[in-house]
Motif scaffolding. Structure first.
Motif, PDB file in Angstrom:
ATOM      1  N   UNK A 127     -10.828   7.708 -19.003  1.00  0.00           N
ATOM      2  CA  UNK A 127      -9.558   7.769 -19.734  1.00  0.00           C
ATOM      3  C   UNK A 127      -8.566   6.746 -19.189  1.00  0.00           C
ATOM      4  N   UNK A 128      -8.499   6.618 -17.869  1.00  0.00           N
ATOM      5  CA  UNK A 128      -7.602   5.616 -17.292  1.00  0.00           C
ATOM      6  C   UNK A 128      -8.098   4.211 -17.633  1.00  0.00           C
ATOM      7  N   UNK A 129      -9.426   4.025 -17.613  1.00  0.00           N
ATOM      8  CA  UNK A 129      -9.989   2.723 -17.979  1.00  0.00           C
ATOM      9  C   UNK A 129      -9.640   2.389 -19.432  1.00  0.00           C
ATOM     10  N   UNK A 130      -9.757   3.361 -20.323  1.00  0.00           N
ATOM     11  CA  UNK A 130      -9.421   3.130 -21.734  1.00  0.00           C
ATOM     12  C   UNK A 130      -7.957   2.725 -21.894  1.00  0.00           C
ATOM     13  N   UNK A 131      -7.069   3.358 -21.118  1.00  0.00           N
ATOM     14  CA  UNK A 131      -5.646   2.999 -21.197  1.00  0.00           C
ATOM     15  C   UNK A 131      -5.432   1.561 -20.742  1.00  0.00           C
ATOM     16  N   UNK A 175     -11.174 -13.349 -28.165  1.00  0.00           N
ATOM     17  CA  UNK A 175     -10.343 -13.388 -26.965  1.00  0.00           C
ATOM     18  C   UNK A 175     -11.033 -12.612 -25.855  1.00  0.00           C
ATOM     19  N   UNK A 176     -10.831 -13.057 -24.624  1.00  0.00           N
ATOM     20  CA  UNK A 176     -11.425 -12.408 -23.469  1.00  0.00           C
ATOM     21  C   UNK A 176     -10.631 -11.154 -23.100  1.00  0.00           C
ATOM     22  N   UNK A 177     -11.360 -10.048 -22.931  1.00  0.00           N
ATOM     23  CA  UNK A 177     -10.721  -8.775 -22.581  1.00  0.00           C
ATOM     24  C   UNK A 177     -11.396  -8.204 -21.340  1.00  0.00           C
ATOM     25  N   UNK A 178     -10.680  -8.072 -20.220  1.00  0.00           N
ATOM     26  CA  UNK A 178     -11.243  -7.419 -19.033  1.00  0.00           C
ATOM     27  C   UNK A 178     -11.585  -5.961 -19.337  1.00  0.00           C
ATOM     28  N   UNK A 179     -12.733  -5.496 -18.824  1.00  0.00           N
ATOM     29  CA  UNK A 179     -13.189  -4.141 -19.122  1.00  0.00           C
ATOM     30  C   UNK A 179     -12.822  -3.134 -18.024  1.00  0.00           C
ATOM     31  N   UNK A 180     -12.253  -3.597 -16.922  1.00  0.00           N
ATOM     32  CA  UNK A 180     -11.809  -2.700 -15.842  1.00  0.00           C
ATOM     33  C   UNK A 180     -12.915  -1.727 -15.451  1.00  0.00           C
ATOM     34  N   UNK A 181     -14.121  -2.246 -15.289  1.00  0.00           N
ATOM     35  CA  UNK A 181     -15.271  -1.403 -14.967  1.00  0.00           C
ATOM     36  C   UNK A 181     -15.184  -0.789 -13.578  1.00  0.00           C
ATOM     37  N   UNK A 182     -14.324  -1.326 -12.707  1.00  0.00           N
ATOM     38  CA  UNK A 182     -14.171  -0.748 -11.377  1.00  0.00           C
ATOM     39  C   UNK A 182     -13.288   0.497 -11.380  1.00  0.00           C
TER      40      UNK A 182
END
Length: 426
Positions: free
Chosen positions: A295-299, A283-290
Motif C-alpha cells: 500500500x505504501x509502495x502504491x502511494x 515515461x520512466x516510473x520508479x517502482x519503489x520495489x525496496x
C-alpha cells in the motif's frame, strides 16, 4: 497524417508495431463462423476510420495522407475451429511479428476451449490495427464500435496542402530548409521553457532489455479490479506495485533500480499537434520495489505518475512536441527507419513497457455472446523483450504479457509468480 501518426506509419514499415486488441466472448449462442464475419463486417461499414488507406509521397518529402478506401473482402477473417486458448495466443503471436501489412484486420476464432472465465465454448475476436490509426484510447473506441458500442468521434486529420503526390514532393523538398529553421527555433523555445525536474534516472539494462528476435510468446492473467486497486489507487498503479514485487527476482536485478516505461496520455496541445491520433509518450516510473508494504509502495508510485503527468503537460514538453512536429517529413521518415537498427543500450529508462487502457463497460457482444475480458499486447523493441498490457472492461482487469527471447523461455514461471502476487492474502 499528423507527424506523430506518420512516425508510427513509417516505423511499421521496418518493424512490427501493430496493436492487437483481443476480446473474449461467451460462445454458447448458435451462430456460424460466417455469420460472425457478416455481423462484424456490417458494423465495420459504419466506422469512418476503417474506410481509409495510406497514400505516400515520393521520397517521403511530405507526410503520408489518408485516402478513402472500401472495406476489403479479407478484412474480417473467420477461423471456424475448434481451437484451444493456447492455440489462439500462438496464432496471434505469429501475427505480431509481421510488419508493413494492412491498416487493420479482424480475426475471429470460433469454438475456442480453455478460455479463462468461460463456462464452455467461447469466441475470441482480435482487432489487429496499425498504430498510425490511433493510440490505445482511440483504437479501443474503434474496437468497442465493432462489438456493439457507440461510434467514435471522427478524427480531425489535417487537410492535404497539395493533392498531387509529385507536386507535394516538390513542394516538400522546397520547404525542407524553412521547416528546419522553424523546428530549430521551436526547439530552442522548448529548451528555454520550464519543465518539472525528472525523478527517474537511467538504470542498467537487464536480460529483458535485449533484442527479442522473431519469437513471440503471449500470456494473460485476468483478475477482478478490486484485486488490483491497492490502497484505492488506479488499476495502473496497482499493477505497477505488483510488478515491483515480481520483476527484480525474475530478472535477477536490484530492487532499488526497478523502473518501468509507462505510456502516458497527454491533453490536446494547441496548433497542428492537436490533430494527431496518437497523443501519448512513454515515461520512466520508479517502482519503489525496496518498499516492502504494497500500500505504501502504491502511494509512492501514484505520486511518481502524477509527477510524470505534470511533466508531460508542462510548457517545455508541449513546446518540444511542437518542435518535433515542425521537422521536415523526410527527417522524420529517416529517423523512424534508423531506429530499427539502433544498438542495444547499456542503460534503459525502464526494464519493461507498461501500457494501460480502460476499455469501458462490459456491454459488448458478439452474436449474442457477452464479453468476458479484453487484452492487448504492446509490441516488443530492440530494447525491450518483455512488455505488459493492462486492460480493463467492466470489473475484469487483464494483465497481458508479450515476451521474446530470452524471456520467452521463462514466461510461464513469470506468470506463475504474477498470479501468486495477485492472489488474495490468506
Amino acid at each position: 497524417m499528423a507527424p506523430a501518426d506518420a512516425a508510427m506509419y513509417w516505423a511499421s514499415q521496418v518493424s512490427a508495431n501493430d496493436q492487437f486488441l483481443l476480446f473474449a466472448f461467451s460462445g454458447d449462442e448458435a451462430a456460424t463462423c460466417a455469420a460472425l464475419v457478416s455481423e462484424v463486417r456490417r458494423r465495420a461499414a459504419a466506422i469512418v476510420d476503417l474506410h481509409l488507406t495510406v497514400e505516400t509521397v515520393p521520397g517521403d518529402l511530405d507526410f503520408p495522407r489518408w485516402v478513402p478506401a472500401p472495406v476489403s473482402d479479407d478484412a474480417i477473417v473467420g477461423y471456424p475451429g475448434p481451437y484451444t486458448w493456447d492455440a489462439v495466443l500462438k496464432d496471434v503471436a505469429a501475427l505480431s511479428t509481421r510488419s508493413g501489412g494492412d491498416l487493420w484486420r479482424v480475426h475471429i476464432f470460433d469454438r475456442v476451449t480453455g478460455v479463462p472465465d468461460a463456462d464452455s465454448l467461447a469466441r475470441v475476436a482480435v482487432l489487429q490495427i496499425s498504430h498510425a490509426l490511433g493510440d490505445g484510447r482511440r483504437v479501443s473506441a474503434i474496437a468497442r464500435a465493432l462489438f456493439g458500442g457507440s461510434l467514435p468521434e471522427p478524427a480531425r486529420d489535417a487537410r492535404v496542402a497539395v493533392g498531387d503526390r509529385t507536386l507535394a514532393a516538390v513542394r516538400g523538398g522546397m520547404l525542407v530548409g524553412p521547416h528546419l529553421v522553424r523546428a530549430a527555433a521551436l526547439g530552442f523555445a522548448a529548451w528555454a521553457a520550464p519543465v518539472p525536474e525528472a525523478t527517474a534516472a537511467p538504470t542498467a539494462a537487464t536480460r529483458a532489455n535485449t533484442a527479442p528476435g522473431d519469437r513471440r510468446v503471449l500470456r494473460t492473467l485476468t483478475v477482478p479490479s478490486e484485486a488490483v486497486r491497492s490502497g484505492g489507487h488506479s488499476v495502473t498503479v496497482g499493477v505497477l506495485a505488483v510488478l515491483a514485487e515480481v520483476l527484480p527476482a525474475f530478472l535477477d536485478a536490484s530492487r532499488r533500480e526497478a523502473r518501468a516505461e509507462v505510456t502516458v496520455a497527454f491533453g490536446d496541445d494547441s496548433g497542428a499537434k492537436a490533430l494527431a491520433r496518437n497523443r501519448f509518450q512513454t515515461a520512466s516510473v520508479p517502482l519503489h520495489a525496496d518498499e516492502v508494504d504494497r500500500r505504501r509502495r502504491a502511494a509512492l508510485i501514484a505520486a511518481e505518475l502524477a509527477a510524470v503527468r505534470r511533466r508531460v503537460d508542462s510548457p517545455g514538453f508541449v513546446a518540444s512536441r511542437h518542435a518535433a512536429a515542425s521537422a521536415p517529413a523526410v527527417l522524420g521518415a529517416t529517423a523512424a527507419r534508423l531506429s530499427a537498427d539502433a544498438p542495444q543500450p547499456a542503460t534503459v529508462s525502464g526494464w519493461t513497457v507498461v501500457s494501460s487502457v480502460n476499455r469501458g463497460a462490459a456491454d459488448l457482444t458478439l452474436a449474442g455472446g457477452r464479453v468476458l475480458f479484453t487484452a492487448g499486447f504492446p509490441a516488443l523493441s530492440a530494447a525491450h523483450s518483455l512488455t505488459h498490457g493492462v486492460h480493463g472492461i467492466g470489473d475484469a482487469v487483464t494483465i497481458s504479457v508479450c515476451a521474446g527471447a530470452p524471456i520467452a523461455d521463462d514466461v510461464d514461471e513469470y506468470m506463475a509468480a504474477l498470479s501468486a502476487a495477485f492472489a488474495p492474502a490468506g
